[in-house]
Design a protein around this motif. Structure first.
Motif: not given
Length: 424
Positions: A303-305, A308-309, A323-328, A347-350
């Protein structure tokens, strides 16, 4: 008299050369005409009409076929009379243009042959799609190239008062199912398409693309309006930073940091709860996500950029991805049947990228995805979280946007709402 005799003698000596030059000039002129482009020929003879593949075929016999199961390009060409070294040369040349292993069963191809007893193949055309095709020009030498048919763009509009669902309303309006997908993508951050109610309504101005006078696809959404639960939503297209984006009537971007749901279509089978009777364990325990039921194999979108953590298999959660999207913000997707190709930790996902597929691994009574949303590490109800917006219209573009917006909203207001419900 002597001068006249000399001229006659010279003419007799060079007569064969003169004839040879005349014949050569004629042949070169004819060759030049033959090798001209389609446009040049059309200019020279306005009566010449070229087919939808861009070449003149009125003097040729034409047959249309469809690719049969397990049929290869070589099989097709052999059946059309191409064999031996010519077959090898044609197939090798084709490899420079297309992947000859991906000849799709059911796709259309055309054979243009000379109208004689030999029926020599002159052109072979393989249609990759209703719009894109590959031409095998075999007249003299082998010339293979890819091209596309002309696309005619027509503007259309639809409106409906929803009785059952967006999809049903569009079908009853004789609209393409693709329009439902386009609308759900544009309003993905504003409207919960899983909770449309009777009386919700929409208006839309959009492009339809036609190839060979047949509908091909939905083009750009020119403007859209949606009313859900009495609240109005507008989608106004406007180019900012060289990208066409959609904005609301206040100039805020419709694109937010997260999609409303990880599936394009499905239904909510279980909600976020601090105390839910577990369908398998038969005990009350927190359910810290929202379950979206859908057939096994339905694509699951992030659901967001983000990055994968965590990925793996964990008891009741089955196959999952976090998935971690940012610090929040972080999101999690549980009970997958399998992961999409290339998914692994780091891996970075969009946003909108397929990361896996619906399943029932772990403790699950049926195929669904358990979607979880975290703020600062704590789970929250995904349906109630306030999502941050993207960049609004810039100050320097505000005047131009206001002009465009007012024009499009006026056009939407002029569209009459249609009740698509069939009378009983």
């Amino acid at each position: 008299m002597r001068t006249g005799k000399n001229i006659i003698i010279i003419f007799k000596l060079f007569y064969p050369v003169i004839i040879l030059i005349a014949i050569t000039s004629f042949i070169l002129g004819l060759s030049s005409c033959t090798d001209s482009t389609s446009e040049s020929l059309a200019e020279q003879n306005p009566q010449i009409e070229f087919n939808s593949f861009g070449f003149y075929s009125d003097s040729l016999d034409h047959q249309q076929y469809s690719v049969e199961k397990n049929e290869t390009l070589s099989d097709i060409l052999i059946n059309l009379g191409i064999g031996g070294n010519e077959l090898v040369n044609v197939v090798n040349k084709a490899r420079e243009v297309i992947d000859v292993r991906k000849i799709v069963t059911g796709n259309i191809y055309h054979a243009y042959t000379n109208n004689d007893s030999a029926s020599t193949l002159v052109y072979f055309v393989y249609e990759k799609s209703p719009r894109h095709f590959v031409v095998f020009d075999l007249k003299d030498s082998i010339n293979i190239y890819e091209s596309e048919k002309e696309v005619v763009v027509k503007e259309n509009q639809k409106s409906a008062i929803i009785d059952q669902s967006l999809y049903v309303s569009l079908m009853e309006s004789d609209a393409s199912p693709e329009l439902a997908i386009k609308l759900s993508q544009i309003f993905a951050w504003q409207i919960d398409f899983y909770h449309l109610q009777k009386g919700d309504n929409f208006k839309i101005i959009y492009e339809e693309l036609f190839v060979d006078d047949k509908f091909f696809a939905i083009g750009q959404i020119k403007a859209a309006y949606f009313q859900q639960n009495g609240k109005d939503f507008y989608a106004i297209p406007f180019e900012q930073d060289s990208v066409l984006q959609y904005f609301d009537e206040e100039g805020n971007s419709l694109r937010k940091a997260f999609l409303k749901a990880p599936l394009e279509f499905g239904r909510i089978s279980s909600r976020y709860s601090k105390s839910r009777l577990h369908p398998v364990l038969k005990t009350r325990r927190p359910h810290l996500g929202v379950d979206y039921a859908a057939p096994t194999g339905t694509p699951i979108r992030t659901t967001g950029d983000g990055v994968i953590i965590d990925i793996g298999y964990n008891g009741g959660a089955g196959r999952y991805i976090k998935v971690k999207h940012n610090s929040v913000y972080a999101t999690m997707y549980l009970h997958m049947s399998k992961y999409a190709k290339g998914m692994k930790k780091g891996v970075r996902v969009r946003q909108g990228q397929i990361i896996g597929y619906v399943g029932s691994t772990g403790l699950a009574t049926g195929p669904h995805v358990d979607y979880r949303f975290y703020i600062n590490g704590s789970p929250v109800d995904p349906l109630k979280v306030e999502l941050p917006p993207s960049q609004p219209i810039k100050k320097g573009l505000r005047t131009a946007y206001e002009t465009e917006k007012d024009s499009l909203i006026n056009r939407l207001n002029m569209i009459e709402l249609v009740n698509t419900k069939k009378p009983v």
